[in-house]
Design a protein around this motif. Structure first.
Motif, PDB file in Angstrom:
ATOM      1  N   LEU A  13       0.830  -1.207   0.000  1.00 18.96           N
ATOM      2  CA  LEU A  13       0.000   0.000   0.000  1.00 18.96           C
ATOM      3  C   LEU A  13       0.864   1.257   0.000  1.00 18.96           C
ATOM      4  CD1 LEU A  13      -2.938   0.983   0.064  1.00 18.96           C
ATOM      5  CD2 LEU A  13      -2.766   1.007   2.559  1.00 18.96           C
ATOM      6  N   ILE A  14       1.922   1.250   0.786  1.00 18.36           N
ATOM      7  CA  ILE A  14       2.848   2.385   0.809  1.00 18.36           C
ATOM      8  C   ILE A  14       3.495   2.567  -0.567  1.00 18.36           C
ATOM      9  CG2 ILE A  14       5.051   3.201   1.776  1.00 18.36           C
ATOM     10  CD1 ILE A  14       4.112   1.879   4.449  1.00 18.36           C
ATOM     11  N   HIS A  49       6.239   0.827 -11.985  1.00 20.64           N
ATOM     12  CA  HIS A  49       5.570  -0.412 -11.588  1.00 20.64           C
ATOM     13  C   HIS A  49       6.218  -0.912 -10.290  1.00 20.64           C
ATOM     14  CE1 HIS A  49       3.259  -0.883 -15.279  1.00 20.64           C
ATOM     15  NE2 HIS A  49       4.364  -0.675 -15.983  1.00 20.64           N
ATOM     16  N   TRP A  50       6.209  -0.065  -9.264  1.00 13.62           N
ATOM     17  CA  TRP A  50       6.900  -0.388  -8.028  1.00 13.62           C
ATOM     18  C   TRP A  50       6.223  -1.523  -7.276  1.00 13.62           C
ATOM     19  CZ3 TRP A  50       8.377   5.000  -5.645  1.00 13.62           C
ATOM     20  CH2 TRP A  50       9.244   5.651  -6.526  1.00 13.62           C
ATOM     21  N   GLY A 101       2.466   6.579  -7.183  1.00 15.41           N
ATOM     22  CA  GLY A 101       1.692   7.681  -7.752  1.00 15.41           C
ATOM     23  C   GLY A 101       2.422   9.007  -7.703  1.00 15.41           C
ATOM     24  N   MET A 102       3.328   9.148  -6.739  1.00 17.79           N
ATOM     25  CA  MET A 102       4.080  10.394  -6.601  1.00 17.79           C
ATOM     26  C   MET A 102       5.424  10.360  -7.303  1.00 17.79           C
ATOM     27  SD  MET A 102       3.243  11.357  -2.609  1.00 17.79           S
ATOM     28  CE  MET A 102       4.614  10.419  -2.056  1.00 17.79           C
ATOM     29  N   ALA A 103       5.791   9.208  -7.859  1.00 15.48           N
ATOM     30  CA  ALA A 103       7.135   9.019  -8.415  1.00 15.48           C
ATOM     31  C   ALA A 103       7.461   9.992  -9.534  1.00 15.48           C
ATOM     32  CB  ALA A 103       7.297   7.586  -8.905  1.00 15.48           C
ATOM     33  N   MET A 104       6.506  10.284 -10.382  1.00 18.21           N
ATOM     34  CA  MET A 104       6.776  11.156 -11.526  1.00 18.21           C
ATOM     35  C   MET A 104       7.106  12.578 -11.097  1.00 18.21           C
ATOM     36  SD  MET A 104       6.801   9.144 -13.990  1.00 18.21           S
ATOM     37  CE  MET A 104       6.931  10.255 -15.358  1.00 18.21           C
ATOM     38  N   ASP A 107      -6.125   0.151 -10.574  1.00 17.12           N
ATOM     39  CA  ASP A 107      -7.202   0.467 -11.531  1.00 17.12           C
ATOM     40  C   ASP A 107      -8.162   1.500 -10.960  1.00 17.12           C
ATOM     41  OD1 ASP A 107      -6.452  -1.166 -13.655  1.00 17.12           O
ATOM     42  OD2 ASP A 107      -7.495  -2.907 -12.829  1.00 17.12           O
ATOM     43  N   VAL A 108      -8.562   1.322  -9.725  1.00 19.65           N
ATOM     44  CA  VAL A 108      -9.538   2.237  -9.106  1.00 19.65           C
ATOM     45  C   VAL A 108      -8.942   3.619  -8.902  1.00 19.65           C
ATOM     46  CG1 VAL A 108     -10.827   2.675  -6.972  1.00 19.65           C
ATOM     47  CG2 VAL A 108     -10.883   0.416  -8.019  1.00 19.65           C
ATOM     48  N   VAL A 109      -7.708   3.683  -8.443  1.00 22.99           N
ATOM     49  CA  VAL A 109      -7.102   4.968  -8.076  1.00 22.99           C
ATOM     50  C   VAL A 109      -6.532   5.710  -9.280  1.00 22.99           C
ATOM     51  CG1 VAL A 109      -5.258   6.042  -6.707  1.00 22.99           C
ATOM     52  CG2 VAL A 109      -6.601   4.181  -5.734  1.00 22.99           C
ATOM     53  N   TYR A 110      -5.838   5.013 -10.184  1.00 20.01           N
ATOM     54  CA  TYR A 110      -5.056   5.699 -11.207  1.00 20.01           C
ATOM     55  C   TYR A 110      -5.570   5.583 -12.641  1.00 20.01           C
ATOM     56  CZ  TYR A 110      -1.596   6.089  -7.497  1.00 20.01           C
ATOM     57  OH  TYR A 110      -0.971   6.379  -6.324  1.00 20.01           O
ATOM     58  N   THR A 111      -6.436   4.625 -12.941  1.00 15.74           N
ATOM     59  CA  THR A 111      -6.846   4.456 -14.332  1.00 15.74           C
ATOM     60  C   THR A 111      -8.351   4.611 -14.470  1.00 15.74           C
ATOM     61  OG1 THR A 111      -7.228   2.064 -14.248  1.00 15.74           O
ATOM     62  CG2 THR A 111      -4.980   2.796 -14.687  1.00 15.74           C
ATOM     63  N   GLY A 112      -8.797   4.738 -15.688  1.00 17.49           N
ATOM     64  CA  GLY A 112     -10.218   4.857 -15.956  1.00 17.49           C
ATOM     65  C   GLY A 112     -10.854   3.566 -16.433  1.00 17.49           C
ATOM     66  N   VAL A 113     -10.042   2.529 -16.589  1.00 17.09           N
ATOM     67  CA  VAL A 113     -10.552   1.247 -17.064  1.00 17.09           C
ATOM     68  C   VAL A 113     -10.316   0.213 -15.962  1.00 17.09           C
ATOM     69  CG1 VAL A 113     -10.404  -0.493 -18.875  1.00 17.09           C
ATOM     70  CG2 VAL A 113      -9.931   1.896 -19.421  1.00 17.09           C
ATOM     71  N   LEU A 114     -11.389  -0.309 -15.402  1.00 16.69           N
ATOM     72  CA  LEU A 114     -11.255  -1.273 -14.311  1.00 16.69           C
ATOM     73  C   LEU A 114     -10.872  -2.651 -14.837  1.00 16.69           C
ATOM     74  CD1 LEU A 114     -14.222  -0.466 -11.914  1.00 16.69           C
ATOM     75  CD2 LEU A 114     -11.812   0.075 -11.636  1.00 16.69           C
ATOM     76  N   GLY A 115      -9.965  -3.298 -14.140  1.00 13.74           N
ATOM     77  CA  GLY A 115      -9.589  -4.664 -14.443  1.00 13.74           C
ATOM     78  C   GLY A 115      -8.322  -4.830 -15.244  1.00 13.74           C
ATOM     79  N   VAL A 116      -7.819  -3.767 -15.837  1.00 14.13           N
ATOM     80  CA  VAL A 116      -6.640  -3.890 -16.702  1.00 14.13           C
ATOM     81  C   VAL A 116      -5.409  -4.258 -15.877  1.00 14.13           C
ATOM     82  CG1 VAL A 116      -5.128  -2.675 -18.302  1.00 14.13           C
ATOM     83  CG2 VAL A 116      -7.584  -2.289 -18.391  1.00 14.13           C
ATOM     84  N   TYR A 117      -5.084  -3.470 -14.877  1.00  8.58           N
ATOM     85  CA  TYR A 117      -3.929  -3.761 -14.032  1.00  8.58           C
ATOM     86  C   TYR A 117      -4.181  -5.005 -13.194  1.00  8.58           C
ATOM     87  CZ  TYR A 117      -1.128   0.383 -14.994  1.00  8.58           C
ATOM     88  OH  TYR A 117      -0.328   1.316 -15.589  1.00  8.58           O
ATOM     89  N   MET A 118      -5.412  -5.210 -12.765  1.00  9.42           N
ATOM     90  CA  MET A 118      -5.747  -6.364 -11.946  1.00  9.42           C
ATOM     91  C   MET A 118      -5.408  -7.659 -12.687  1.00  9.42           C
ATOM     92  SD  MET A 118      -9.411  -7.431 -10.307  1.00  9.42           S
ATOM     93  CE  MET A 118     -10.146  -7.874 -11.878  1.00  9.42           C
TER      94      MET A 118
END
Length: 175
Positions: free
Chosen positions: A11-12, A38-39, A18-21, A71-82
Motif C-alpha cells: 500500500l505504501i 511499476h513499483w 503515484g508520486m514518483a513522476m 485500476d480504481v485509483v489511477y486508471t479509468g478502465v477497471l480490471g486492466v492492471y488487476m
C-alpha cells in the motif's frame, strides 16, 4: 502478522508510485519519453521469488488486489492492471522454478515481468483505443524508459527487502 506488514508495504508503494513522476527532473517529464512506475509489481516479483513456495500463491493474490487498487485509483478502465499484474506474477511464480533465487535470476525475472506487464497494458489500451502509439514508438519511447526506471527501483529495493522476506518465509514454513 507478517502478511499484513507485506500488504501494508504494498500500500505504501502504491502511494509512492503515484508520486514518483513528480520526483523526476522537469526536462525528463516534459520529454517524449513515457515512464510508468511499476513499483508494486517489482515488490510482488521479489515476493513471488522469495516468499511464496511451490504450493503458495500469496503474491498472486496481492497482485490481484493491488492491481484492482491501481485500476480504481489511477486508471479509468477497471480490471486492466488487476488482470495484468495477476497473470504476470503467476508467470514469474512459475518461471522461478527454472532460475536460481539470486540477484541475477531475480533481475531477469523482474525485467521479464515488467516488460510483460507493460506490453500487456499497451496491447489492452490499444485494443480499447485509449492509445494509438505504434509498436516502434512504444518500444523506444515507453518500454525501454519504463524498464530502465523500474530496474533502478528494483536494484534499490532488492537488498532492502530480500533478506527480510526470505526470513519471514522460513518462519512461516516452520510454524
Amino acid at each position: 502478522m507478517k502478511r499484513y506488514v507485506i500488504a501494508l508495504f504494498c500500500l505504501i508503494l502504491l502511494v509512492l508510485q503515484g508520486m514518483a513522476m513528480s520526483w523526476l527532473p522537469a526536462n525528463l517529464i516534459y520529454s517524449d519519453l513515457l515512464i510508468t512506475p511499476h513499483w508494486v509489481l517489482g515488490f510482488l516479483i521479489i515476493l513471488a521469488i522469495f516468499f511464496d513456495r511451490d504450493d503458495t500463491y500469496f503474491a498472486v493474490w496481492l497482485g490481484l488486489w493491488f492491481g484492482l487498487l491501481i485500476d480504481v485509483v489511477y486508471t479509468g478502465v477497471l480490471g486492466v492492471y488487476m488482470v495484468t499484474y495477476t497473470v504476470v506474477i503467476y508467470v514469474v511464480h512459475g518461471l522461478n522454478k527454472w532460475l536460481h533465487s539470486n540477484f541475477f535470476g531475480s533481475s531477469v525475472l523482474a525485467i521479464l515481468g515488467v516488460a510483460l506487464a507493460d506490453t500487456c497494458l499497451y496491447v489492452i489500451y490499444s485494443f480499447v483505443q485509449i492509445t494509438s502509439m505504434t509498436w516502434g514508438d512504444y518500444g523506444l519511447m515507453r518500454l525501454l524508459p519504463t524498464l530502465a526506471a523500474n530496474m533502478i527501483f528494483f536494484v534499490i529495493l532488492y537488498p532492502i527487502v530480500k533478506e527480510r522476506i526470505s526470513l519471514w518465509s522460513e518462519e512461516l514454513m516452520n510454524t
